[in-house]
Design a protein around this motif. Structure first.
Motif, PDB file in Angstrom:
ATOM      1  N   ARG A 365       0.817  -1.212   0.000  1.00  0.00           N
ATOM      2  CA  ARG A 365       0.000   0.000   0.000  1.00  0.00           C
ATOM      3  C   ARG A 365       0.854   1.266   0.000  1.00  0.00           C
ATOM      4  O   ARG A 365       0.332   2.370  -0.181  1.00  0.00           O
ATOM      5  N   PHE A 366       2.161   1.115   0.191  1.00  0.00           N
ATOM      6  CA  PHE A 366       3.064   2.270   0.140  1.00  0.00           C
ATOM      7  C   PHE A 366       3.536   2.570  -1.281  1.00  0.00           C
ATOM      8  O   PHE A 366       4.352   3.469  -1.484  1.00  0.00           O
ATOM      9  N   ALA A 367       3.023   1.822  -2.268  1.00  0.00           N
ATOM     10  CA  ALA A 367       3.464   2.017  -3.650  1.00  0.00           C
ATOM     11  C   ALA A 367       3.225   3.447  -4.120  1.00  0.00           C
ATOM     12  O   ALA A 367       4.066   4.041  -4.806  1.00  0.00           O
ATOM     13  N   ARG A 368       2.068   4.018  -3.783  1.00  0.00           N
ATOM     14  CA  ARG A 368       1.783   5.400  -4.210  1.00  0.00           C
ATOM     15  C   ARG A 368       2.827   6.369  -3.686  1.00  0.00           C
ATOM     16  O   ARG A 368       3.252   7.297  -4.385  1.00  0.00           O
ATOM     17  N   LEU A 369       3.239   6.171  -2.438  1.00  0.00           N
ATOM     18  CA  LEU A 369       4.282   7.032  -1.874  1.00  0.00           C
ATOM     19  C   LEU A 369       5.604   6.839  -2.591  1.00  0.00           C
ATOM     20  O   LEU A 369       6.315   7.804  -2.893  1.00  0.00           O
ATOM     21  N   SER A 370       5.952   5.586  -2.854  1.00  0.00           N
ATOM     22  CA  SER A 370       7.254   5.300  -3.450  1.00  0.00           C
ATOM     23  C   SER A 370       7.374   5.853  -4.864  1.00  0.00           C
ATOM     24  O   SER A 370       8.484   6.105  -5.353  1.00  0.00           O
ATOM     25  N   MET A 474      -9.687   5.254   8.520  1.00  0.00           N
ATOM     26  CA  MET A 474     -10.443   4.584   7.477  1.00  0.00           C
ATOM     27  C   MET A 474     -11.866   5.150   7.422  1.00  0.00           C
ATOM     28  O   MET A 474     -12.469   5.400   8.466  1.00  0.00           O
ATOM     29  N   THR A 475     -12.375   5.333   6.225  1.00  0.00           N
ATOM     30  CA  THR A 475     -13.769   5.741   6.071  1.00  0.00           C
ATOM     31  C   THR A 475     -14.683   4.533   5.924  1.00  0.00           C
ATOM     32  O   THR A 475     -15.898   4.637   6.075  1.00  0.00           O
ATOM     33  N   ARG A 476     -14.096   3.378   5.617  1.00  0.00           N
ATOM     34  CA  ARG A 476     -14.847   2.124   5.618  1.00  0.00           C
ATOM     35  C   ARG A 476     -13.887   1.003   5.991  1.00  0.00           C
ATOM     36  O   ARG A 476     -12.666   1.136   5.853  1.00  0.00           O
ATOM     37  N   ARG A 477     -14.418  -0.100   6.454  1.00  0.00           N
ATOM     38  CA  ARG A 477     -13.621  -1.177   7.014  1.00  0.00           C
ATOM     39  C   ARG A 477     -12.635  -1.744   5.990  1.00  0.00           C
ATOM     40  O   ARG A 477     -12.961  -1.944   4.821  1.00  0.00           O
ATOM     41  N   ASP A 479     -10.106  -0.524   4.500  1.00  0.00           N
ATOM     42  CA  ASP A 479      -9.783   0.312   3.346  1.00  0.00           C
ATOM     43  C   ASP A 479      -8.433   1.005   3.523  1.00  0.00           C
ATOM     44  O   ASP A 479      -8.353   2.233   3.644  1.00  0.00           O
ATOM     45  N   TRP A 480      -7.362   0.216   3.525  1.00  0.00           N
ATOM     46  CA  TRP A 480      -6.033   0.818   3.602  1.00  0.00           C
ATOM     47  C   TRP A 480      -5.721   1.624   2.341  1.00  0.00           C
ATOM     48  O   TRP A 480      -4.966   2.605   2.395  1.00  0.00           O
ATOM     49  N   ASP A 481      -6.284   1.233   1.202  1.00  0.00           N
ATOM     50  CA  ASP A 481      -6.041   1.979  -0.031  1.00  0.00           C
ATOM     51  C   ASP A 481      -6.495   3.426   0.119  1.00  0.00           C
ATOM     52  O   ASP A 481      -5.786   4.360  -0.279  1.00  0.00           O
ATOM     53  N   GLY A 482      -7.709   3.615   0.669  1.00  0.00           N
ATOM     54  CA  GLY A 482      -8.214   4.970   0.840  1.00  0.00           C
ATOM     55  C   GLY A 482      -7.345   5.793   1.774  1.00  0.00           C
ATOM     56  O   GLY A 482      -7.060   6.969   1.518  1.00  0.00           O
ATOM     57  N   VAL A 483      -6.909   5.183   2.876  1.00  0.00           N
ATOM     58  CA  VAL A 483      -6.048   5.877   3.833  1.00  0.00           C
ATOM     59  C   VAL A 483      -4.739   6.285   3.177  1.00  0.00           C
ATOM     60  O   VAL A 483      -4.297   7.442   3.280  1.00  0.00           O
TER      61      VAL A 483
END
Length: 503
Positions: A365-370, A474-477, A479-483
């Motif tokens: 999930r850190f791909a966007r940051l990288s 999280m805005t929904r259960r 949902d690490w992608d959203g965070v």
């Protein structure tokens, strides 16, 4: 049910079945199992024989054999309430609660009032991470059995798992009224109150945690009474750690409060934190667990200090930063980080794994940051082995700094703090690293799971514990992608701001 076994079957079956019943009455389960096994061999179409064989095998601890027998009984009588309940109970016992949901639902549909059915369905649904459906099951259980403290307690858990602490508090209060001596119910009430921001009542109820049978952080210091919140001027108080490393880092700030009250303070910490905590204000003597403890006039577990100090949300002690990096290690790591990085990049230290799986962020999930231009990621993740550091997959371009492996357990988090000092930003899960960075006054983007810990309360993105920490919920259960998308946007904004300042 048993009398239905004698429905004109042969003499051999009747003798074996009757013999099995007599062995059960005599508590000779091995002999009973042999008798019922012979009975089902004679009449394999007889559901009651299979059912009782399953119960006996379960009583002997033979779960696989019990499962085979109960499965056969259920195949022969798929709508039998007793068999459905026992089958589901065995599945839960075998840590397969997801499979128990279907038979329990069928049972509740067929016999809504069957004792324990709705309650067990709620437990299975909670284990399957379906608190909304669990809520309905627990409400039915509480309706059928209004005097059940357990049903109301578990209803509170289902509501709290949905982020509804005020409603959970109502259920927990009912559980406490029904079973006022239950430490678990009181502690759970405390957690829901604290989550809702009610510190005055919440910290008092949270004190019950140490009376739970499962609690393992109590200290046995004969002759040393607990501090009752009274005057401390001229007295020595021993405060000992409890729970996790992050809890120690967060609540250690209270030692300065005790010192201001005139106390001589002693703090017992976890060994890996001793060097890191050496400079915390308000500690006269720091000892690690296992070292001799000095005499004291009174003692208290660390997380009881908010209650004894009468803390409210408005009076949470500040003093940030109260942790500081060792100057020599900080200088060393600044040089190393400069060598490993790229000039002008925003340096982001990351940690993705916490002690609890629900708080850990999948590394991918850190791909966007990288992939952000102008950003360099540095691993702050400790490996499982003491003193070692995680080396993540090179595909994400995360820098694993050299010269960190091989450190002994006594090194603790000294290097972690020094590396944090050299970062522009920290992105972390709810972990000790996030607490260390927050206590150092560093800018932190803290990724929280759906059910955040009570300490983060209901504040949308800020926390009174750490003024430079931003909360990303999280805005929904699940949902690490959203965070992580929102965190990546925040980091991108920081990069853009730096670029504007440079130009």
């Amino acid at each position: 049910m048993i009398e239905r076994a004698f429905d004109g079957s042969g003499e051999a079956f009747g003798r074996c079945f009757g013999s099995g019943l007599r062995h059960v009455e005599a508590e000779s389960l091995e002999a009973a199992a042999r008798s019922f096994q012979t009975a089902v061999a004679i009449r394999p179409e007889h559901p009651v024989a299979w059912y009782v064989l399953g119960l006996v095998r379960r009583g002997l601890g033979r779960r696989d054999g019990a499962a085979a027998a109960l499965r056969a009984a259920l195949h022969l009588r798929p709508a039998d309430a007793d068999t459905l309940f026992q089958w589901a109970s065995l599945l839960i016992e075998r840590h397969r609660p997801g499979e128990a949901v279907a038979p329990l639902r069928r049972l509740v549909t067929l016999r809504p009032g069957y004792p324990g059915a709705a309650f067990h369905l709620g437990n299975a649904l909670m284990a399957a991470d379906e608190p909304e459906r669990a809520e309905a099951a627990y409400r039915l259980a509480a309706l059928l059995e209004p005097g059940s403290a357990a049903a109301n307690n578990n209803l509170g858990a289902a509501l709290l798992s949905q982020g509804r602490p005020e409603e959970a508090t109502v259920s927990y209060r009912r559980a406490v009224r029904l079973e006022p001596g239950s430490a678990e119910h009181h502690k759970n009430l405390g957690v829901s109150l604290l989550t809702a921001g009610n510190f005055v009542e919440g910290t008092a109820e949270y004190e019950w945690r140490s009376r739970q049978a499962v609690w393992r952080w109590n200290r046995d210091c004969p002759g040393t009474p607990p501090w009752d919140g009274g005057p401390l001027d001229g007295k020595t108080i021993l405060v000992h750690f409890e729970q996790g490393l992050g809890d120690t880092v967060q609540f250690i700030r209270y030692m300065a409060v005790l010192k201001a009250m005139g106390a001589r303070t002693v703090f017992e910490c976890q060994p890996p934190l001793k060097r890191l905590l050496a400079g915390v204000p308000g500690i006269d003597r720091l000892v690690a667990r296992g070292e001799p403890l000095p005499e004291a006039d009174c003692l208290l577990p660390l997380m009881s200090l908010p209650h004894r100090c009468r803390t409210t949300v408005a009076t949470i002690p500040g003093g940030v930063p109260y942790l500081r990096a060792d100057p020599d290690r900080a200088a060393f790591w600044r040089r190393r980080i400069a060598e490993a990085g790229r000039p002008g990049d925003v340096r982001v230290g990351i940690q993705w794994r916490a002690a609890g799986a629900e708080r850990s962020i999948p590394l991918e999930r850190f791909a966007r940051l990288s992939h952000l231009s102008g950003v360099r990621l540095y691993s702050l993740q400790k490996a499982e082995a003491p003193g070692e550091w995680e080396r993540p997959d090179d595909r994400l371009g995360i820098v694993s700094l050299p010269d960190r492996d091989g450190k002994g357990e006594e090194e603790g988090f000294v290097d972690t703090a020094a590396i944090i000092e050299a970062m522009d930003l920290i992105v972390a899960c709810d972990s000790v690293v996030g607490h260390i960075a927050g206590a150092m006054g560093r800018p932190v983007l803290l990724a929280l799971p759906w059910l955040g810990d009570w300490r983060w309360m209901r504040h949308p993105d800020r926390t009174p514990w750490y003024p430079r920490t931003r909360l990303f919920r999280m805005t929904r259960r699940n949902d690490w992608d959203g965070v992580m998308t929102r965190i990546a946007d925040e980091v991108a904004a920081a990069v853009a701001q730096r670029a504007a300042e440079v130009s």
